[in-house]
Design a protein around this motif. Structure first.
Motif, mmCIF file in Angstrom:
data_model
loop_
_atom_site.group_PDB
_atom_site.id
_atom_site.type_symbol
_atom_site.label_atom_id
_atom_site.label_comp_id
_atom_site.label_asym_id
_atom_site.label_seq_id
_atom_site.Cartn_x
_atom_site.Cartn_y
_atom_site.Cartn_z
ATOM 1 N N HIS A 118 0.810 -1.215 0.000
ATOM 2 C CA HIS A 118 0.000 0.000 0.000
ATOM 3 C C HIS A 118 0.842 1.262 0.000
ATOM 4 C CE1 HIS A 118 -3.825 -2.158 1.337
ATOM 5 N NE2 HIS A 118 -2.956 -3.037 0.942
ATOM 6 N N GLY A 119 1.919 1.254 -0.707
ATOM 7 C CA GLY A 119 2.778 2.419 -0.734
ATOM 8 C C GLY A 119 4.224 1.970 -0.798
ATOM 9 N N VAL A 120 5.088 2.680 -0.102
ATOM 10 C CA VAL A 120 6.511 2.350 -0.182
ATOM 11 C C VAL A 120 7.014 1.777 1.137
ATOM 12 C CG1 VAL A 120 7.188 3.839 -2.063
ATOM 13 C CG2 VAL A 120 6.923 4.802 0.190
ATOM 14 N N LEU A 121 6.293 0.819 1.663
ATOM 15 C CA LEU A 121 6.752 0.131 2.869
ATOM 16 C C LEU A 121 7.710 -0.978 2.466
ATOM 17 C CD1 LEU A 121 6.508 -0.561 5.904
ATOM 18 C CD2 LEU A 121 4.620 -2.031 5.307
ATOM 19 N N ARG A 122 8.806 -1.090 3.217
ATOM 20 C CA ARG A 122 9.727 -2.196 2.987
ATOM 21 C C ARG A 122 9.711 -3.085 4.222
ATOM 22 N NH1 ARG A 122 15.844 -2.022 3.543
ATOM 23 N NH2 ARG A 122 16.538 -3.996 2.664
ATOM 24 N N LEU A 123 9.580 -4.383 3.975
ATOM 25 C CA LEU A 123 9.608 -5.341 5.079
ATOM 26 C C LEU A 123 10.726 -6.326 4.818
ATOM 27 C CD1 LEU A 123 5.822 -6.240 5.339
ATOM 28 C CD2 LEU A 123 7.059 -4.818 6.926
#
Lengths: 422, 171
Positions: free
Chosen positions: A51-56
């Motif tokens: 949902h966007g620019v999240l990095r996990l």
């Protein structure tokens, strides 16, 4: 386990023979060992399910997630630092860019915090208009959540329907302030202008048609066995842990904790609205899903009441040191014109002190901690961003689940990266 | 900036009401830790207590677990920079009591090179928020498992929310 898979294949290739049953078993064993090894997977920042620019960063053992490290910050723009360099009213458009899916509630939180700092009262009509717009924004935000969340899980149809209804809400916003996403629709002390005459009619048309649409979504999802198997019992968080993680909004209420800022500390006209706070029981993805679906129904209830009770009158406070004069007033009186210039160019002076004020945004409690040392510029603006704090609970919810369920868990806490990173 | 219209804090009527309601937390703190609370501020119906940083964990545990207070949720935690002070940072905890629907703000002052006790063992929420406070202000939390930058890149120079950090950044 003395022979590796290469040894076996080399040997077989050397003799040109079919593998014996024993060798076959060893080959399978060796392959199985490979799959048992831990793999570190990088998910994002460019990934449709984040949902966007999240990095996990995800540690996997087979398909089981063993460890998650969220790495936000790809959309960091330094909003809090920017807030320390401008007048209070100038910061409102910046708040739009934090929670850009629910820009209205994002502004509302900041404006209410500044009004608390100033000790200014807002006219009744402005309060009711704010309630109507905030609840419309809540429905719009929940519709986008619904569409993307279920699309991540595999139900693509609902996305198309929910976008259709969201479009109707954006049209209402456009008729009010000309903008659809980043609204800049509020000012400290009230609203910049009254709603257009057709506004009430348009909103009524929307809320009359919406229950049928909600039934449509429920028809597609609520009894869909595939969908239910994907979300029931996934991403469980207990009430105690949810409180400790500081979760708010539907993510907290899904665990059965009855906390809604609109009830606990009513702002604007919410103290006169009748509505229920839906609660979950187990705190899994399914409960959070049900809470948000029911919240849309309750929002429709609130909008109906607010439209019925909405009084006539001004929409901007009569405190001349704070109120931006209306367009008509600036064109007809010299005092209003002078005030307009002074408030625009010099801002208004806030008393020294520090306050915290929070509202119920679609994502959870959105709060502002503002420190003023007097003057027209805040000394410190801190955003209690619900998306950021809710993100902190993702490792707790998803560790031990399958990798495919991680996507459902991310969708269920409804984060927006503009607000996580600020 | 025009400071003439500045209002004296604590003059509104709402503040006196809040003093009565919220006095419980302050009174209980004074009973439990005599002479510890350095300052109590009432403003706009909110209550702020200033405590020494070494006692943050004791005071927060007491506020969280006392059956009459139960400030069981840490809504927000942040820092603020006052470079002219000897201890330049203020760490601000926004505590909320779900059972009693009450707020309290606990503040502690800490210097630039001094360690600040971490409250990650009291609230899980502190894990992310202390990281953010470290990232933005450079407050060093002792006892935090994994105190690294969270929003800015690992190799970023300086701490942007300090008042001596220029708005346009270093080039």
């Amino acid at each position: 386990m003395s022979r590796s898979i290469e040894d076996s294949t080399n040997e077989l290739a050397g003799y040109g023979l079919m593998p014996s049953p024993n060798d076959q078993r060893q080959i399978v064993d060796a392959q199985h060992d490979i799959f048992k090894q831990e793999v570190t997977l990088n998910m994002g920042p460019q990934h449709p399910s984040t949902h966007g620019v999240l990095r996990l960063l995800i540690d996997l053992e087979g398909e089981i997630v063993t460890k998650i490290t969220p790495d936000p910050g790809y959309l960091h723009r330094g909003m809090e630092k920017l807030g320390e360099s401008m007048f209070y009213n100038q910061f409102i458009p910046y708040t739009d860019r934090m929670d850009y899916i629910a820009a209205f509630t994002s502004e509302q939180a900041f404006v209410i915090a500044v009004e608390k700092l100033l000790g200014v009262t807002v006219p009744e009509r402005a309060k009711y208009i704010r309630v109507v717009l905030a609840e419309l924004q809540r429905i719009a935000s929940h519709l986008l959540w619904l569409g993307t969340h279920v699309m991540d899980i595999g139900a693509i149809t609902v996305f198309l329907y929910s976008m259709r209804e969201r479009e109707a809400i954006l049209d209402i916003f456009e008729s009010y302030c000309g903008a659809r996403l980043t609204l800049n629709a509020l000012r400290v002390g009230g609203l910049p202008q009254d709603v257009p005459p057709i506004f009430k009619e348009k909103v009524r048309e929307f809320i009359d048609g919406m229950p049928a649409h909600l039934a449509e979504y429920n028809g597609l999802l609520a009894e869909n066995p595939i969908f239910l198997r994907r979300i029931k019992g996934i991403g469980v968080i207990s009430a105690e842990d949810a409180i400790s993680f500081g979760l708010t909004g539907a993510s907290l209420r899904g665990s059965g904790v009855n906390y809604d800022v609109r009830k606990a500390a009513p702002y604007d006209a919410y103290d006169r609205m009748e509505f229920d706070v839906p609660l979950g029981t187990t705190g899994d993805v399914y409960d959070r899903f049900l809470c948000r679906m029911e919240e849309m129904n309750q929002s429709l209830r609130i909008i109906r009441q607010a439209l019925d009770q909405m009084p006539d009158g001004p929409v901007m406070t009569d405190d001349v040191h704070i109120a931006i004069p209306s367009r008509d007033a600036t064109m007809s009186s010299i005092e209003a014109m002078q005030r307009h210039f002074i408030i625009t160019l010099k801002g208004f002076t806030a008393p020294a002190g520090e306050i915290y004020a929070g509202i119920e945004s679609p994502k959870g409690e959105l709060g502002y901690y503002i420190v003023s040392r007097g003057g027209s510029i805040p000394y410190r603006v801190h955003v209690r961003a619900p998306s950021f704090i809710n993100l902190g609970a993702i490792p707790h919810m998803a560790e031990g689940e399958m990798i495919a369920d991680l996507v459902a868990v991310i969708g269920s806490i409804d984060i927006v990266l503009g607000e996580v990173d600020r | 900036m025009d400071d003439k219209q500045q209002e004296k804090p604590g003059s509104a009527t709402a503040d006196s009401i809040s003093q009565e309601i919220e006095a419980l937390a302050v009174r209980k703190l004074a009973e439990k830790f005599p002479g510890l609370v350095e300052e109590v501020i009432y403003f706009r119906g909110e209550i702020t207590v200033l405590i020494p940083k070494d006692k943050v964990i004791e005071v927060c545990t007491f506020l969280r677990d006392d059956p009459d207070l139960r400030y069981n949720m840490m809504k927000d935690m942040t820092g603020c920079d006052y470079p002219e002070r000897e201890q330049r940072f203020e760490v601000i905890y926004q505590l909320y009591s779900l059972p009693y629907n009450q707020h309290i703000r606990v503040k502690a002052r800490v210097g630039e090179d001094e360690p600040m006790p971490s409250v990650t063992l009291l609230w899980h929420a502190a894990y992310f928020q202390e990281k953010e406070a470290y990232d933005m202000l450079g407050i060093k939390f002792v006892g935090h498992q994994g105190l690294r930058r969270i929003l800015l890149p690992e190799d970023w120079e300086g701490y942007p929310l300090r008042k001596d950090y220029p708005l346009e950044g270093y080039h």
